[in-house]
Enzyme design. Structure first.
Site, PDB file in Angstrom:
ATOM      1  N   ASP A  86       2.874   2.236   8.256  1.00 46.34           N
ATOM      2  CA  ASP A  86       1.819   1.365   7.707  1.00 46.34           C
ATOM      3  C   ASP A  86       2.069   0.209   6.985  1.00 46.34           C
ATOM      4  O   ASP A  86       1.380   0.218   5.908  1.00 46.34           O
ATOM      5  CB  ASP A  86       0.816   2.326   7.545  1.00 46.34           C
ATOM      6  CG  ASP A  86      -0.734   1.577   7.617  1.00 46.34           C
ATOM      7  OD1 ASP A  86      -0.749   0.390   8.358  1.00 46.34           O
ATOM      8  OD2 ASP A  86      -1.589   2.035   7.257  1.00 46.34           O
ATOM      9  N   ASN A 102       1.757   7.076   2.895  1.00 40.05           N
ATOM     10  CA  ASN A 102       2.361   6.191   3.901  1.00 40.05           C
ATOM     11  C   ASN A 102       3.984   6.180   3.976  1.00 40.05           C
ATOM     12  O   ASN A 102       4.651   5.429   4.399  1.00 40.05           O
ATOM     13  CB  ASN A 102       1.865   4.818   3.507  1.00 40.05           C
ATOM     14  CG  ASN A 102       0.792   4.177   3.864  1.00 40.05           C
ATOM     15  OD1 ASN A 102       0.115   4.794   5.209  1.00 40.05           O
ATOM     16  ND2 ASN A 102       0.112   3.246   3.245  1.00 40.05           N
ATOM     17  N   ASP A 162       0.678  -1.226  -0.153  1.00 40.73           N
ATOM     18  CA  ASP A 162       0.010   0.044   0.057  1.00 40.73           C
ATOM     19  C   ASP A 162       0.905   1.330   0.092  1.00 40.73           C
ATOM     20  O   ASP A 162       0.673   2.220   0.852  1.00 40.73           O
ATOM     21  CB  ASP A 162      -0.774  -0.111   1.198  1.00 40.73           C
ATOM     22  CG  ASP A 162      -2.139   0.944   1.254  1.00 40.73           C
ATOM     23  OD1 ASP A 162      -2.311   1.171   0.210  1.00 40.73           O
ATOM     24  OD2 ASP A 162      -2.367   1.569   2.086  1.00 40.73           O
TER      25      ASP A 162
END
Length: 329
Positions: free
Chosen positions: A218, A206, A201
């Site tokens: 994360d 992030n 992701d």
């Protein structure tokens, strides 16, 4: 799965305080909710004025073994001096449980947003992703899934077509266009790539910029997959701009991990898969009170008309020639 299984209904402030106290952490001030829909994440100061972030995992999303694999991966990266936020070891554990909720404690780090148009920052990010992939390729996850059509396309399709939140008047068109999009994905998706452990992701939200370094946050969505998954979400603009950005990212990435140019063909299939998966994710979580507040447009017919248009645009993008590199590596 029954949406009640994903509930945070019992996660009260008192329970959060008690959970942290159970591992010897006592809140002095703060307990500020941070922006996270999948889990519940809070920042606070303890009695020694140290700042922490506590993450309470959404029940029944990941099992204990899957969460521990994420923790072990980030710990491995951290030990290799790769700037990632790894959970703290408390009482010889990174994962704790209190009254049915699994949770972990992290250091709270400040920083500036990653500037996607800054070549120096792109080079740093490319370097770190290369190093992450170098280590990620040494083994695969045993418990976490591998990116594929079942998780990202077929199951989301079932969720979307059975949803009562989508206006009835758009359901037939949705079924038709979504089916066409999925058939096109099937034409262009292939799985003859080497699976490695990924962030999975890896978008700008992030990544933090601190002390002239990129810090990766994360890893909650970590899974096995093709390396390009951690690169394509950092690209934006027209094809020429994306080619420049990808070249910048790969310039130093290549010093640590050999990029397979055949994976450029996966960018648009992965983008289409993410679009479908994201919509189904919102609908699946709709009974969580945070979701109707954050995504009120999900029941709006005008939104779905625009979404059908986006599906058609993505079909055309899938059929177009894939992104090419400017440089020859």
């Amino acid at each position: 799965m029954d949406s009640s299984a994903f509930s945070f209904q019992l996660l009260s402030p008192d329970l959060i305080v008690e959970s942290l106290a159970s591992i010897g952490i006592y809140i002095d001030s703060g307990l500020t909710a941070l922006n996270s829909y999948e889990n519940r994440v809070y920042q606070f100061h303890d009695e020694e004025h140290k700042r922490y972030v506590a993450k309470f995992y959404r029940p029944h999303r990941w099992n204990r073994e899957q969460i521990l694999e994420e923790h072990q991966f980030t710990e491995q990266l951290y030990r290799a001096d790769i700037p990632v936020v790894s959970p703290l070891v408390i009482n010889n554990k990174t994962l704790h449980e209190y009254q049915g909720y699994l949770f972990a404690l992290f250091p709270s780090l400040g920083g500036r947003p990653y500037e996607m148009d800054n070549p120096n920052q792109m080079e740093s990010v490319g370097t770190m992703i290369g190093r992450i992939h170098q280590i990620g390729a040494t083994q695969t996850f045993s418990y976490r899934p591998t990116i594929g059509l079942e998780e990202y396309v077929y199951r989301p399709q079932e969720i979307l077509l059975s949803s009562t939140y989508i206006p009835n008047s758009i359901q037939l068109d949705l079924k038709t266009v979504l089916s066409k999009l999925i058939k096109t994905i099937e034409q262009y998706w292939h799985d003859d790539w080497q699976p490695i452990r990924l962030h999975a992701d890896c978008h700008a939200g992030n990544i933090l910029w601190r002390d002239d370094n990129a810090i990766f946050l994360d890893f909650d969505d970590s899974r096995n997959g093709p390396a390009i998954q951690d690169l394509w979400m950092l690209l934006y603009g027209n094809q020429q701009e994306q080619r420049f950005q990808l070249d910048e990212l790969l310039e130093l990435y290549q010093e640590f991990y050999d990029f397979d140019k055949e994976q450029l063909k996966l960018i648009e299939p992965l983008r289409a898969m993410r679009i479908i998966h994201h919509l189904a994710w919102i609908i699946e979580r709709w009974q969580d009170p945070a979701f109707p507040i954050a995504f009120p447009w999900i029941t709006d017919i005008d939104f779905w008309k625009r979404q059908l248009s986006e599906f058609n645009q993505q079909i055309n993008a899938l059929k177009a020639p894939p992104l090419q590199l400017m440089s020859i590596f």
